[in-house]
Design a protein around this motif. Structure first.
Motif, PDB file in Angstrom:
ATOM      1  N   TYR A  30       0.855  -1.119   0.024  1.00  0.00           N
ATOM      2  CA  TYR A  30       0.054  -0.118  -0.047  1.00  0.00           C
ATOM      3  C   TYR A  30       0.936   1.325  -0.045  1.00  0.00           C
ATOM      4  CZ  TYR A  30      -4.429   2.393   0.482  1.00  0.00           C
ATOM      5  OH  TYR A  30      -5.338   3.352   0.356  1.00  0.00           O
ATOM      6  N   ALA A  31       1.534   1.342  -1.050  1.00  0.00           N
ATOM      7  CA  ALA A  31       2.397   2.509  -1.083  1.00  0.00           C
ATOM      8  C   ALA A  31       1.800   3.491  -1.979  1.00  0.00           C
ATOM      9  CB  ALA A  31       3.713   2.396  -2.203  1.00  0.00           C
ATOM     10  N   ILE A  32       2.206   4.404  -2.488  1.00  0.00           N
ATOM     11  CA  ILE A  32       1.577   5.687  -3.080  1.00  0.00           C
ATOM     12  C   ILE A  32       0.837   5.344  -4.409  1.00  0.00           C
ATOM     13  CG2 ILE A  32       3.577   6.570  -4.662  1.00  0.00           C
ATOM     14  CD1 ILE A  32       0.959   8.645  -2.989  1.00  0.00           C
ATOM     15  N   LYS A  33       1.200   4.249  -5.271  1.00  0.00           N
ATOM     16  CA  LYS A  33       0.528   3.793  -6.354  1.00  0.00           C
ATOM     17  C   LYS A  33      -1.054   3.542  -5.948  1.00  0.00           C
ATOM     18  CE  LYS A  33       0.691   0.897 -10.273  1.00  0.00           C
ATOM     19  NZ  LYS A  33       1.419  -0.122 -10.950  1.00  0.00           N
ATOM     20  N   LYS A  67      -2.188   3.844  -2.915  1.00  0.00           N
ATOM     21  CA  LYS A  67      -3.296   4.977  -2.418  1.00  0.00           C
ATOM     22  C   LYS A  67      -4.021   5.541  -3.438  1.00  0.00           C
ATOM     23  CE  LYS A  67      -0.202   5.341   1.550  1.00  0.00           C
ATOM     24  NZ  LYS A  67       0.721   6.066   2.401  1.00  0.00           N
ATOM     25  N   LEU A  68      -3.338   5.907  -4.651  1.00  0.00           N
ATOM     26  CA  LEU A  68      -4.000   6.528  -5.638  1.00  0.00           C
ATOM     27  C   LEU A  68      -5.217   5.788  -6.393  1.00  0.00           C
ATOM     28  CD1 LEU A  68      -0.861   8.314  -7.193  1.00  0.00           C
ATOM     29  CD2 LEU A  68      -2.906   9.311  -5.909  1.00  0.00           C
TER      30      LEU A  68
END
Length: 117
Positions: free
Chosen positions: A82-85, A87-88
């Motif tokens: 659950y990194a930035i990608k 999350k987006l």
């Protein structure tokens, strides 16, 4: 530069690849770690639907379900990605529903219309 941008395409096969479009903490599908992450999970749909406020789903409803899903995944998924990608992508689910289905109603979705969807 434009040629490089046009090379970034997606197809329906991308929907089945973990962390391309499909991601952990989905509103309606189990995390990759738990097996079938492509089939809509009726329990997760029900969990989403009970977050309604005055029989409407809105940004507050999506915020509540997001935190429920995130905390559950964080607690029970040892390989949570659950990194930035992600999350987006996760935010995109709510944004898409609110803007497409709820676009004509002040970004709220009548619970009965969401059940049909």
């Amino acid at each position: 530069m434009i040629d490089k941008l046009s090379d970034n395409t997606i197809n329906l096969d991308d929907l089945d690849q973990h962390n391309k479009i499909e991601h952990d903490v989905s509103l309606t599908r189990k995390d990759f770690y738990f097996g079938d992450n492509h089939t809509i999970d009726p329990e997760l749909v029900d969990l989403l639907l009970v977050q309604n406020i005055d029989v409407k789903i809105n940004k507050e409803s999506f915020a509540k379900i997001h935190w429920i899903r995130y905390n559950n995944s964080k607690e029970f998924n040892p390989i949570l990605s659950y990194a930035i990608k992600q999350k987006l992508l996760s935010a995109g689910e709510s944004i898409l529903l609110l803007n497409v289905i709820g676009g004509n109603t002040n970004l709220e979705i009548d619970i009965e219309k969401l059940k049909v969807f």
